[in-house]
Structures are given as C-alpha cells and as structure tokens.
Design a protein around this motif. Structure first.
Motif, short mmCIF file in Angstrom:
data_model
loop_
_atom_site.label_atom_id
_atom_site.label_comp_id
_atom_site.label_asym_id
_atom_site.label_seq_id
_atom_site.Cartn_x
_atom_site.Cartn_y
_atom_site.Cartn_z
N ASP A 36 0.71 -1.37 -0.28
CA ASP A 36 -0.27 0.15 -0.19
C ASP A 36 0.73 1.07 0.08
O ASP A 36 2.38 1.40 -0.04
N CYS A 37 0.19 2.32 -0.08
CA CYS A 37 0.69 3.65 -0.53
C CYS A 37 1.92 3.57 0.92
O CYS A 37 2.83 4.54 1.08
N LEU A 38 1.15 3.19 2.59
CA LEU A 38 2.04 3.50 3.20
C LEU A 38 3.07 2.78 3.24
O LEU A 38 4.14 3.78 3.72
N GLN A 39 3.37 1.93 3.07
CA GLN A 39 4.29 0.91 3.24
C GLN A 39 5.78 1.66 2.82
O GLN A 39 6.81 1.28 2.53
N LEU A 40 5.15 1.92 0.35
CA LEU A 40 5.93 1.93 1.00
C LEU A 40 6.46 3.39 0.33
O LEU A 40 7.84 3.79 0.28
N SER A 41 5.72 4.14 1.03
CA SER A 41 6.14 5.48 1.78
C SER A 41 7.50 5.35 2.27
O SER A 41 8.27 6.15 2.63
N LYS A 42 7.15 4.20 3.30
CA LYS A 42 8.31 3.65 4.58
C LYS A 42 9.70 3.50 3.47
O LYS A 42 10.38 3.60 4.53
N ILE A 43 9.33 2.88 2.51
CA ILE A 43 10.38 2.12 1.79
C ILE A 43 11.27 3.48 1.42
O ILE A 43 12.10 3.30 0.91
N LEU A 44 10.70 4.26 0.71
CA LEU A 44 10.84 4.92 0.03
C LEU A 44 11.17 6.30 0.54
O LEU A 44 12.80 7.06 -0.34
N GLU A 45 11.15 6.24 1.76
CA GLU A 45 11.17 7.40 2.60
C GLU A 45 10.77 8.73 2.10
O GLU A 45 11.45 9.75 2.26
N VAL A 46 9.59 9.11 1.36
CA VAL A 46 8.87 10.09 1.08
C VAL A 46 7.92 9.96 2.09
O VAL A 46 7.37 9.14 2.26
N SER A 47 6.90 10.85 1.33
CA SER A 47 5.92 11.60 2.24
C SER A 47 4.70 10.48 1.93
O SER A 47 5.04 10.10 0.31
N LYS A 48 3.94 10.26 1.85
CA LYS A 48 2.38 9.03 1.61
C LYS A 48 1.90 10.16 0.55
O LYS A 48 1.40 9.35 -0.87
N ALA A 49 1.95 10.98 0.32
CA ALA A 49 1.41 11.54 -1.00
C ALA A 49 1.92 11.76 -2.45
O ALA A 49 1.53 11.23 -3.52
#
Length: 189
Positions: A23-36
């Motif tokens: 999901d977007c939240l998991q991806l944001s943590k992996i890529l170290e970017v905001s959820k948006a």
C-alpha cells in the motif's frame, strides 16, 4: 533520487512483494517519501507501465494494495501452464507439504525449524497450488499464520482423512552415517 529511479524501484518492489502487494503507506516508508508523494509515484509508475504497451502483466490495486498480476485476456494460456506444472512437485515442496500435513496447524517458522532452511517460497508455491491454506493465526507474538492442508491435498493423495498418512516411524530415513556421495551409478574405469 530522481522520479525515474523511484519508478524503476517501484517495479522491483512490486515484483518482490508478489501476491501480498503493497500500500501507499508501506511504499512511502520504503522510499522515504511522504504518503502523498508515494501515491503520486505509484500513479506515475502505472502510467509509465501502460506506455510500455506490454499486455501480459498489469498493475492492479485491490483493497488499497498495489501488485503485479497476469492479464486475464491470456487466461487460457496460464491455465495450460498450471495444468502442465501442477502434476509435478519438487522434493523441497513435498518435504514442506509433509511437515505441514503431519504438524498442522503449523507456522512457517516451525516448518523452517524442522526443515532447517527457509520455506517461504515453498509455502507460497503450495498455497498457489491449493495444497495448503491459511487456517488461522497463532496466539503468540506477531500472530503468525497457521497453515494446514486443503481438500485438494486430500484429493491429490487419495486420502479420506489425515489418519491415512503413514506413521512417521514407518517412513524410511537415510542413515546419517551413509556417504551421500556414493551411489550405485558410479563411473566405470
């Protein structure tokens, strides 16, 4: 990191997560970017993927989880592949299946403890072949998934109940002191 590098990374991430998706939240943590930003990058990835005009794999989102999936247009070919490969099962998969059948319900970590090697891939293959399934969660730290055999397993091995499995004591085991490198098929001199 440039947008294209993120997009390339997302493709690899989707490949690695497989059926579980991300999901977007998991991806944001992996890529170290905001959820948006992660959502925008996923949109960019999907657009770039569609531009490739490759129709065998598609990007889907179910329940907020993005994943790569086969295109249903080619179902007839996928089904033939499954039919051809479903009759065979590797020794590692068979070993994993036996451990689950004799110890169910059992967690992946218990299977790995018994086998002595990682079993995540074997378990995924057995689930994909519908020989095992998730039967619940263990009431312990992390609530690990419990696995058990399916009706398809029972049909594949012509069993009416698990009581028909042979006793473990009756199963012939390789003696530990036997030299594994000696074989009756030795090269003649």
């Amino acid at each position: 990191m440039e947008t294209q590098q993120y997009i390339d990374a997302i493709e690899g991430i989707l490949f690695i997560v497989g059926d579980e998706g991300i999901d977007c939240l998991q991806l944001s943590k992996i890529l170290e970017v905001s959820k948006a930003q992660a959502t925008a990058l996923l949109d960019d990835f999907v657009a770039a993927y569609h531009k490739r005009n490759i129709k065998g794999i598609q990007v889907v989102c179910f329940g907020g989880k993005y994943k790569l999936a086969t295109n249903p247009e080619h179902f007839q070919y996928y089904q033939k592949l499954v039919e051809q490969t479903s009759a065979t099962i590797s020794n590692a998969a068979l070993e994993t299946l036996a451990i689950i059948a004799y110890n169910q319900p059992v967690t992946r970590s218990k299977v790995e403890e018994i086998r002595g090697v990682g079993s995540d891939t074997m378990i995924r293959k057995l689930v994909a072949k519908a020989l095992i399934k998730e039967v619940g969660r263990e009431d312990s730290l992390g609530m690990p998934i419990l696995y058990g055999v399916t009706n398809e397993f029972m049909d594949a091995f012509s069993l009416t109940s698990l009581d028909e499995l042979p006793d473990l004591q009756d199963v012939v085991q390789i003696e530990q002191d036997e030299d594994l490198f000696k074989t009756k098929y030795q090269e003649e001199m």
